[in-house]
Design a protein around this motif. Structure first.
Motif, PDB file in Angstrom:
ATOM      1  N   THR A  85     -74.650  50.054  -7.922  1.00 59.06           N
ATOM      2  CA  THR A  85     -74.387  50.199  -9.359  1.00 59.06           C
ATOM      3  C   THR A  85     -72.892  50.417  -9.596  1.00 59.06           C
ATOM      4  O   THR A  85     -72.301  49.792 -10.489  1.00 59.06           O
ATOM      5  CB  THR A  85     -75.205  51.384  -9.925  1.00 59.06           C
ATOM      6  N   THR A  86     -72.283  51.271  -8.791  1.00 53.91           N
ATOM      7  CA  THR A  86     -70.836  51.515  -8.926  1.00 53.91           C
ATOM      8  C   THR A  86     -70.061  50.230  -8.664  1.00 53.91           C
ATOM      9  O   THR A  86     -69.099  49.915  -9.370  1.00 53.91           O
ATOM     10  CB  THR A  86     -70.388  52.618  -7.945  1.00 53.91           C
ATOM     11  N   ALA A  87     -70.467  49.494  -7.642  1.00 50.25           N
ATOM     12  CA  ALA A  87     -69.798  48.221  -7.328  1.00 50.25           C
ATOM     13  C   ALA A  87     -69.805  47.308  -8.551  1.00 50.25           C
ATOM     14  O   ALA A  87     -68.788  46.708  -8.913  1.00 50.25           O
ATOM     15  CB  ALA A  87     -70.495  47.543  -6.152  1.00 50.25           C
ATOM     16  N   LEU A  88     -70.974  47.236  -9.193  1.00 47.54           N
ATOM     17  CA  LEU A  88     -71.121  46.368 -10.366  1.00 47.54           C
ATOM     18  C   LEU A  88     -70.286  46.880 -11.543  1.00 47.54           C
ATOM     19  O   LEU A  88     -69.575  46.117 -12.202  1.00 47.54           O
ATOM     20  CB  LEU A  88     -72.605  46.298 -10.743  1.00 47.54           C
ATOM     21  N   LEU A  89     -70.350  48.188 -11.792  1.00 51.55           N
ATOM     22  CA  LEU A  89     -69.671  48.746 -12.974  1.00 51.55           C
ATOM     23  C   LEU A  89     -68.161  48.787 -12.799  1.00 51.55           C
ATOM     24  O   LEU A  89     -67.412  48.643 -13.763  1.00 51.55           O
ATOM     25  CB  LEU A  89     -70.208  50.153 -13.282  1.00 51.55           C
ATOM     26  N   THR A  90     -67.695  48.995 -11.565  1.00 52.29           N
ATOM     27  CA  THR A  90     -66.239  49.104 -11.349  1.00 52.29           C
ATOM     28  C   THR A  90     -65.672  47.807 -10.782  1.00 52.29           C
ATOM     29  O   THR A  90     -64.500  47.759 -10.417  1.00 52.29           O
ATOM     30  CB  THR A  90     -65.914  50.254 -10.364  1.00 52.29           C
ATOM     31  N   LYS A  91     -66.507  46.771 -10.711  1.00 56.08           N
ATOM     32  CA  LYS A  91     -66.072  45.463 -10.194  1.00 56.08           C
ATOM     33  C   LYS A  91     -65.472  45.581  -8.800  1.00 56.08           C
ATOM     34  O   LYS A  91     -64.469  44.947  -8.484  1.00 56.08           O
ATOM     35  CB  LYS A  91     -65.060  44.817 -11.147  1.00 56.08           C
ATOM     36  N   ASP A  92     -66.089  46.378  -7.946  1.00 58.33           N
ATOM     37  CA  ASP A  92     -65.578  46.607  -6.587  1.00 58.33           C
ATOM     38  C   ASP A  92     -66.412  45.778  -5.597  1.00 58.33           C
ATOM     39  O   ASP A  92     -67.441  46.232  -5.081  1.00 58.33           O
ATOM     40  CB  ASP A  92     -65.670  48.102  -6.271  1.00 58.33           C
ATOM     41  N   LEU A  93     -65.957  44.552  -5.321  1.00 55.81           N
ATOM     42  CA  LEU A  93     -66.740  43.627  -4.493  1.00 55.81           C
ATOM     43  C   LEU A  93     -67.021  44.157  -3.086  1.00 55.81           C
ATOM     44  O   LEU A  93     -68.096  43.928  -2.522  1.00 55.81           O
ATOM     45  CB  LEU A  93     -66.022  42.269  -4.400  1.00 55.81           C
ATOM     46  N   ALA A  94     -66.040  44.877  -2.512  1.00 53.01           N
ATOM     47  CA  ALA A  94     -66.197  45.360  -1.131  1.00 53.01           C
ATOM     48  C   ALA A  94     -67.378  46.321  -1.017  1.00 53.01           C
ATOM     49  O   ALA A  94     -68.044  46.398   0.027  1.00 53.01           O
ATOM     50  CB  ALA A  94     -64.916  46.021  -0.659  1.00 53.01           C
ATOM     51  N   GLN A 136     -70.743  41.070 -21.206  1.00 56.19           N
ATOM     52  CA  GLN A 136     -70.811  42.344 -21.930  1.00 56.19           C
ATOM     53  C   GLN A 136     -69.609  43.179 -21.532  1.00 56.19           C
ATOM     54  O   GLN A 136     -69.223  43.198 -20.360  1.00 56.19           O
ATOM     55  CB  GLN A 136     -72.084  43.107 -21.572  1.00 56.19           C
ATOM     56  N   ALA A 137     -69.015  43.886 -22.523  1.00 62.50           N
ATOM     57  CA  ALA A 137     -67.860  44.743 -22.208  1.00 62.50           C
ATOM     58  C   ALA A 137     -68.308  45.840 -21.247  1.00 62.50           C
ATOM     59  O   ALA A 137     -67.640  46.160 -20.273  1.00 62.50           O
ATOM     60  CB  ALA A 137     -67.315  45.344 -23.489  1.00 62.50           C
ATOM     61  N   GLN A 138     -69.488  46.409 -21.518  1.00 63.38           N
ATOM     62  CA  GLN A 138     -70.021  47.457 -20.639  1.00 63.38           C
ATOM     63  C   GLN A 138     -71.483  47.183 -20.347  1.00 63.38           C
ATOM     64  O   GLN A 138     -72.225  46.732 -21.220  1.00 63.38           O
ATOM     65  CB  GLN A 138     -69.899  48.816 -21.337  1.00 63.38           C
ATOM     66  N   LEU A 139     -71.870  47.475 -19.130  1.00 63.33           N
ATOM     67  CA  LEU A 139     -73.264  47.236 -18.741  1.00 63.33           C
ATOM     68  C   LEU A 139     -74.067  48.519 -18.941  1.00 63.33           C
ATOM     69  O   LEU A 139     -74.659  49.055 -18.006  1.00 63.33           O
ATOM     70  CB  LEU A 139     -73.328  46.765 -17.297  1.00 63.33           C
ATOM     71  N   SER A 140     -74.062  49.020 -20.169  1.00 63.17           N
ATOM     72  CA  SER A 140     -74.597  50.375 -20.371  1.00 63.17           C
ATOM     73  C   SER A 140     -76.115  50.446 -20.125  1.00 63.17           C
ATOM     74  O   SER A 140     -76.594  51.453 -19.587  1.00 63.17           O
ATOM     75  CB  SER A 140     -74.248  50.902 -21.758  1.00 63.17           C
ATOM     76  N   LEU A 175     -78.541  35.408 -16.766  1.00 55.99           N
ATOM     77  CA  LEU A 175     -79.649  35.398 -15.811  1.00 55.99           C
ATOM     78  C   LEU A 175     -79.421  36.437 -14.701  1.00 55.99           C
ATOM     79  O   LEU A 175     -80.368  37.089 -14.241  1.00 55.99           O
ATOM     80  CB  LEU A 175     -79.775  33.984 -15.218  1.00 55.99           C
ATOM     81  N   ASP A 176     -78.166  36.590 -14.292  1.00 56.18           N
ATOM     82  CA  ASP A 176     -77.854  37.632 -13.298  1.00 56.18           C
ATOM     83  C   ASP A 176     -78.293  39.008 -13.807  1.00 56.18           C
ATOM     84  O   ASP A 176     -78.924  39.781 -13.078  1.00 56.18           O
ATOM     85  CB  ASP A 176     -76.344  37.669 -13.015  1.00 56.18           C
ATOM     86  N   LEU A 177     -77.969  39.293 -15.062  1.00 60.04           N
ATOM     87  CA  LEU A 177     -78.323  40.604 -15.627  1.00 60.04           C
ATOM     88  C   LEU A 177     -79.846  40.760 -15.726  1.00 60.04           C
ATOM     89  O   LEU A 177     -80.384  41.841 -15.464  1.00 60.04           O
ATOM     90  CB  LEU A 177     -77.692  40.789 -17.013  1.00 60.04           C
ATOM     91  N   ILE A 178     -80.511  39.675 -16.084  1.00 57.45           N
ATOM     92  CA  ILE A 178     -81.982  39.716 -16.150  1.00 57.45           C
ATOM     93  C   ILE A 178     -82.574  40.035 -14.774  1.00 57.45           C
ATOM     94  O   ILE A 178     -83.460  40.875 -14.638  1.00 57.45           O
ATOM     95  CB  ILE A 178     -82.534  38.370 -16.693  1.00 57.45           C
ATOM     96  N   LEU A 179     -82.031  39.378 -13.750  1.00 55.54           N
ATOM     97  CA  LEU A 179     -82.567  39.618 -12.397  1.00 55.54           C
ATOM     98  C   LEU A 179     -82.253  41.041 -11.932  1.00 55.54           C
ATOM     99  O   LEU A 179     -83.072  41.687 -11.271  1.00 55.54           O
ATOM    100  CB  LEU A 179     -82.010  38.582 -11.414  1.00 55.54           C
ATOM    101  N   ILE A 180     -81.074  41.540 -12.278  1.00 64.27           N
ATOM    102  CA  ILE A 180     -80.723  42.915 -11.901  1.00 64.27           C
ATOM    103  C   ILE A 180     -81.668  43.907 -12.588  1.00 64.27           C
ATOM    104  O   ILE A 180     -82.188  44.839 -11.959  1.00 64.27           O
ATOM    105  CB  ILE A 180     -79.246  43.219 -12.263  1.00 64.27           C
TER     106      ILE A 180
END
Lengths: 221, 221
Positions: free
Chosen positions: A31-40, A114-118, A182-187
């Motif tokens: 979740t943090t990776a997704l919210l902070t755009k941290d690919l690693a 979306q600006a935020q994935l709240s 679709l990515d968000l739907i699958l998540i």
């Protein structure tokens, strides 16, 4: 005098708690990776899932050993059968976090919609609380608390429906964003499934400590 | 002389076969309902799932009884542990068919986006063969055949990817069809999960009859 099986069951509970800790960490990382755009950070999720898979096999082996050597009955037997199921649910949760990491990585490679994935963030928080809560109940044998977990699942389901609705509406207007939506739907779908597995654990806790089978609405138990 | 547990294990196998038959029927009904646009058939799927849920509770109770009264070890114990897991997978398959019935009903309520749902049909056929095949292996203890089931899962995964790709491409061009395309994506997803559960059963069969744990690529067994 303490029975040998009591020590073994306590050890088993500790293993489940450790495994649950790995699942919580994997969910929080993805979740943090997704919210902070941290690919690693997505790669770390795969490393944690490997440990969850190791836990999975190990817990099953310990259960089989106790069954073979102690021939437990009644409450002890119910506890071990619950552990076998909880073990399975935790392993599946690990798979869900890996699925989320794939969709999350895809999503971050596209134009964000979306600006935020709240809503996703809220779903992940509730799922995390459900995982932790269901395992706390399991260790403490807290049946009332387990019943509370079952209610939390409704919150996740409602949020999933909202993500589905919003993403579908977005796709209809912005055809360039179809993949991202679709990515968000699958998540959201994977987070909902994670909640379902926590619900299973809560049901197993109720069975382990009361002998009452509340699965399938308690209709057939 | 035949041991009491042998009869009990044979009865257990029969129960699993019956339950598997319900899953096969549910899958075949939901697919036919979708392909022939027969809305009433979707309701039958719910009726079958109710029976699967009853089977689920019943099989668990029988397993617990055998464990408590016979204290099985070695191969007998492995077989019962496998049944507990197979039971869980079959119940989840029932849930998947119900999920498909919801998406299928939604799909039929919209303007169809494909003249024929040939990929979905193929996926369902393979999934059906996997369910039947994995349970045949289980009853006959046919480990080689179980390994073949594991390979069939790749076919389903490839078809799922194709449905995803085609539906996404369609959505990008026809924004009015977003919901219908999403229905097909969700149906493909559920069929893929059904195949995963059949794969789990095949892995459990290999474990039950050889003691070899091939889950997670056999890395930790």
């Amino acid at each position: 005098m303490e029975r040998a099986i009591d020590t073994q069951l306590e050890d088993l509970k500790k293993m489940i708690l450790l495994m649950g800790g790995h699942v919580e960490k994997s969910l929080s990382q993805v979740t943090t990776a997704l919210l902070t755009k941290d690919l690693a950070m997505f790669d770390e999720v795969h490393a944690i899932e490997k440990r969850i898979n190791e836990d999975h096999i190990r817990v099953d082996n310990v259960c089989m050993n106790i069954l073979a050597k102690q021939g437990p009955v009644a409450k002890d037997l119910r506890l071990i059968l619950s552990v076998i199921k909880i073990n399975n649910d935790l392993e599946r949760m690990g798979d869900q976090t890996v699925n989320i990491s794939y969709s999350g990585k895809d999503y971050l490679g596209r134009k964000p919609i979306q600006a935020q994935l709240s809503d996703i963030q809220k779903m992940s928080e509730i799922a995390g609380r459900m995982v932790k809560g269901s395992l706390d109940c399991f260790v403490r044998g807290d049946v009332d608390e387990a019943k509370q977990i079952l209610l939390m699942d409704d919150e996740i389901d409602a949020l999933k429906s909202k993500v589905f609705k919003d993403a579908t509406a977005h796709m209809k207007i912005h055809s360039d964003d179809v993949e991202a939506a679709l990515d968000l739907i699958l998540i959201a779908r994977n987070l909902e499934r994670l909640g379902d597995h926590a619900t299973n654990i809560a049901e197993d806790v109720i069975f382990a400590y009361t002998g009452k089978d509340v699965r399938h609405g308690g209709k057939f138990g």
